[in-house]
Design a protein around this motif. Structure first.
Motif, PDB file in Angstrom:
ATOM      1  N   MET A  32       0.841  -1.190   0.000  1.00 22.57           N
ATOM      2  CA  MET A  32       0.000   0.000   0.000  1.00 22.57           C
ATOM      3  C   MET A  32       0.879   1.243   0.000  1.00 22.57           C
ATOM      4  N   LEU A  33       0.465   2.201  -0.805  1.00 24.98           N
ATOM      5  CA  LEU A  33       1.251   3.424  -0.939  1.00 24.98           C
ATOM      6  C   LEU A  33       0.384   4.625  -0.597  1.00 24.98           C
ATOM      7  N   PHE A  34       0.864   5.466   0.290  1.00 20.06           N
ATOM      8  CA  PHE A  34       0.143   6.684   0.649  1.00 20.06           C
ATOM      9  C   PHE A  34       0.510   7.766  -0.365  1.00 20.06           C
ATOM     10  N   HIS A  35      -0.514   8.478  -0.831  1.00 21.91           N
ATOM     11  CA  HIS A  35      -0.290   9.354  -1.993  1.00 21.91           C
ATOM     12  C   HIS A  35       0.790  10.394  -1.771  1.00 21.91           C
ATOM     13  N   ARG A  36       0.840  10.926  -0.564  1.00 24.14           N
ATOM     14  CA  ARG A  36       1.809  11.990  -0.334  1.00 24.14           C
ATOM     15  C   ARG A  36       3.247  11.438  -0.321  1.00 24.14           C
ATOM     16  N   ASP A  37       3.385  10.283   0.326  1.00 24.21           N
ATOM     17  CA  ASP A  37       4.712   9.652   0.358  1.00 24.21           C
ATOM     18  C   ASP A  37       5.150   9.282  -1.051  1.00 24.21           C
ATOM     19  N   LEU A  38       4.170   8.810  -1.825  1.00 23.02           N
ATOM     20  CA  LEU A  38       4.456   8.385  -3.186  1.00 23.02           C
ATOM     21  C   LEU A  38       4.928   9.579  -4.014  1.00 23.02           C
ATOM     22  N   LEU A  39       4.235  10.684  -3.843  1.00 22.45           N
ATOM     23  CA  LEU A  39       4.575  11.897  -4.586  1.00 22.45           C
ATOM     24  C   LEU A  39       5.990  12.344  -4.218  1.00 22.45           C
ATOM     25  N   GLU A  40       6.274  12.267  -2.913  1.00 20.24           N
ATOM     26  CA  GLU A  40       7.600  12.675  -2.458  1.00 20.24           C
ATOM     27  C   GLU A  40       8.685  11.780  -3.038  1.00 20.24           C
ATOM     28  N   ASN A  41       8.323  10.550  -3.286  1.00 20.89           N
ATOM     29  CA  ASN A  41       9.294   9.586  -3.812  1.00 20.89           C
ATOM     30  C   ASN A  41       9.222   9.509  -5.341  1.00 20.89           C
TER      31      ASN A  41
END
Lengths: 314, 361
Positions: free
Chosen positions: B35-44
């Motif tokens: 599972m990926l949280f959108h904000r973390d994903l965006l940061e990465n």
């Protein structure tokens, strides 16, 4: 192989042949009947071929009896000397090229060969070239430039071969570089679509100063079957797709993709091969006479401008 | 009437236009199902922080990630004749275009922009896969020509970022001729002595891969991207055998000598900047790329594979075998230094993804 829409004509021609047979056997004079039927058959042929639908043209373009690359080589090229291999991996029998004389003048000639029977079709991989074919083509074009020989390409392929090995060895790169080489080659290049101009595998050797199509040949970004299965999600819509794709010589001439249409004999190239090849030969000669005096840089510049202009003023 | 344009219109627009906020705050990674949280994903940078899988990224994010400080000048797409074939399948092409425009807020499947990367002037032509599968028709070809002209005019490098299924069938032969047209664009850049870099992203196939995308001075691919000429299904139907899992992946292309390197998204900017600086004989860039919008921050969140700044070998095992040979050859020649260097390379642990692949096989 007979085409579905040609059946009424073929039946009539069959009857005429039978009657002729009878005539010679029994010496019964039914010459007038034969003449009448022949006239009817001729008229039917003219009518049918005068209004072929795009889907019918697809069939004519793929007709097995149509003159193929090697027929042209035998008929319009003297001293053909095939040159094999890409000097890296293999020889490709689907895309043939070499030196030869056209109207007495040396040239480089390259084209797809589909084969004419099961054995030769397998040998030529049904005219579907692998990367080696396109790399050989590049090699020959570079050689043409080095020795200032004009290049003639004859296009007749369903497309580049979709196989594992072809992908491994960079089919995309080979086609892209082949186009690039066409654009850089500083000698006249004449391309004729003699049957099927199938997508990237066709345009890879058809970026030329003059591009011609035989009257019933086709040139398309994707096969009508492929297009139908993607856009209609059903291959059965191939007929509609053939119409929508605007793949006929007439449409493409109107759209400015090709320079001219080469007439086929009434009833298609497969009925009178030599006449067809004669027409092609005449058109190539005309184009070469026009282009040979051009200097190298204006050839390249004009070739670029020609493609840059495509589609801009529709 | 100012209040109409200044106040009402933006409000209407904000209702109609696609929003930046994703519908789901969480999404599943296609690579590892984590599972990926959108904000973390965006940061990465839209790279899965569990397994390193590279998710597709919008053109906007792509450009912000590439250009210095995320700043760039968008270049308007040239106008082209609209639907010259009057193409209609189950739907009209004109309607499909309209829908795609409404959905993406873009004019066509490509965005062109200019700016700098590490201070080096660049023009980027990036595809948007969500616009009709990133397909290349006249608008795209014309845009690539425009990008090339712009690069030549401002002595900039040209970078293309294909993400495309291929030619746009609905434009018939007018789409196929974009293959030579886009290559002419590249020729103009090469004639001017400027570098042309292709950043191959997922997916790059058909007429796009067989034209401008394969004539770069440098070919860089994002990990896991699908790159090839014919579609997997077509090949399976032709050869009637199942294809290996990694068939037509970036790593597979690297192994087969078709791309120069496979580079993680986080390192793309540094890698490209560095290459350009050498090709264009510019001063050596600073090692860390600066990204204005914060997207470029290296989050270092759990399990981000460590990198050495170089393209990772596609298969750790095979790479070590090759290097073993290097060592032997070097020793045989008595080049002790080279042997030591090669040995050092071997001693490095294989890449995570490579190790995973090896254990699968």
């Amino acid at each position: 192989m007979s085409l579905e829409f040609e059946k009424p004509i073929l039946e009539l021609e069959g009857k005429i042949a039978e009657l002729r047979h009878v005539t010679s056997d029994n010496r019964v004079n039914i010459a007038s009947e034969i003449t009448r039927m022949q006239a009817k058959a001729d008229k039917l042929l003219v009518q049918t071929y005068g209004k072929l639908t795009p889907a019918q043209k697809v069939q004519v373009a793929r007709h097995q009896e149509r003159p193929h690359f090697l027929d042209y080589i035998n008929y319009i090229i003297e001293d053909f000397t095939p040159l094999a291999g890409d000097r890296n991996f293999a020889e490709d029998h689907a895309l043939i090229g070499g030196l030869g004389r056209f109207k007495g003048e040396p040239c480089v000639i390259i084209g797809h060969e589909k084969g004419h029977d099961t054995e030769s079709r397998v040998y030529h991989n049904f005219g579907m070239a692998r990367p080696e074919g396109y790399r050989k083509s590049q090699r020959l074009m570079k050689m043409a430039q080095q020795f200032q020989l004009p290049v003639i390409t004859l296009v007749d392929t369903a497309g580049a071969y979709p196989g594992v090995g072809a992908e491994e060895r960079g089919q995309s790169e080979a086609i892209a570089k082949s186009i690039e080489t066409c654009l850089r080659t500083e000698v006249p290049i004449i391309s004729v679509i003699i049957g099927e101009g199938g997508s990237g595998g066709a345009i890879a050797i058809a970026v030329a100063d003059r591009i011609y199509m035989l009257e019933h040949s086709i040139y398309s970004v994707i096969s009508p079957e492929g297009c139908a299965s993607i856009l209609w999600r059903n291959g059965a819509h191939a007929e509609e797709a053939a119409t929508a794709l605007k793949l006929t010589a007439q449409d493409l001439h109107r759209l400015g993709i090709i320079d001219d249409i080469i007439d086929e004999p009434i009833g298609g190239a497969h009925r009178r091969k030599e006449e067809t090849m004669e027409n092609v030969s005449r058109q190539i000669e005309k184009a070469l006479n026009e282009l040979i005096p051009w200097d190298r840089s204006s050839l390249i510049q004009n070739r670029r401008s020609k493609f840059i202009a495509q589609g801009r003023n529709l | 009437m100012n209040w109409l344009t200044n106040l009402i219109r933006p409000r209407i627009r904000s209702l109609v236009e696609p929003k930046d906020v994703p519908d789901n705050l969480w999404q599943k990674c296609a690579g590892c199902e984590g599972m990926l949280f959108h904000r973390d994903l965006l940061e990465n940078m839209n790279v899965c922080y569990h397994c390193g899988h590279h998710l597709r990224i919008s053109v906007k994010d792509r450009l912000e990630m590439m250009f210095d400080n995320g700043a760039y000048d968008k270049i308007d797409l040239p106008d082209v004749p609209h639907d010259p074939l009057k193409f209609k399948d189950r739907r009209k092409y004109a309607d499909r275009i309209k829908d795609s425009r409404a959905k993406t807020g873009l004019k066509d499947a490509i965005t062109i922009a200019k700016g700098t990367m590490g201070g080096i002037p660049v023009v980027i032509a990036a595809f948007n896969f969500s616009f009709m599968g990133g397909s290349m028709g006249a608008a795209v070809g014309e845009a690539i020509l425009k990008a090339a002209e712009e690069a030549v005019k401002s002595r900039a490098a040209l970078i293309t970022v294909p993400a495309s299924g291929g030619a746009r069938m609905q434009e018939g032969m007018l789409s196929l001729v974009q293959m030579p047209r886009s290559i002419i664009a590249v020729e103009m850049v090469k004639d001017a002595g400027l570098p042309y870099v292709v950043l191959l992203t997922d997916p790059t196939t058909g007429g796009v891969s067989a034209s401008f995308a394969m004539v770069g001075d440098i070919h860089i691919a994002e990990p896991g991207s699908m790159i090839g000429f014919a579609g997997r299904r077509v090949i399976e139907e032709t050869v009637r055998e199942t294809l290996p899992d990694d068939f037509q992946t970036a790593e597979y292309l690297l192994e087969h000598g078709i791309v120069d390197m496979v580079v993680k998204r986080q390192e793309l900017k540094d890698t490209i900047t560095n290459v350009l600086s050498m090709l264009m004989k510019k001063p050596q860039p600073e090692k860390k790329a600066k990204n204005g919008n914060g997207n470029g921050k290296k989050s270092g969140k759990g399990g981000n594979p460590k990198t050495n700044g170089k393209a990772p070998p596609a298969s750790g095992e095979k790479a070590s075998i090759d290097m073993e040979k290097d060592v032997q050859a070097a020793r045989a020649l008595g080049q002790v230094k080279a042997a030591q260097k090669a040995a050092r390379r071997i001693s490095k642990p294989p890449q995570k993804s490579a190790a995973k692949k090896a254990s699968n096989s």
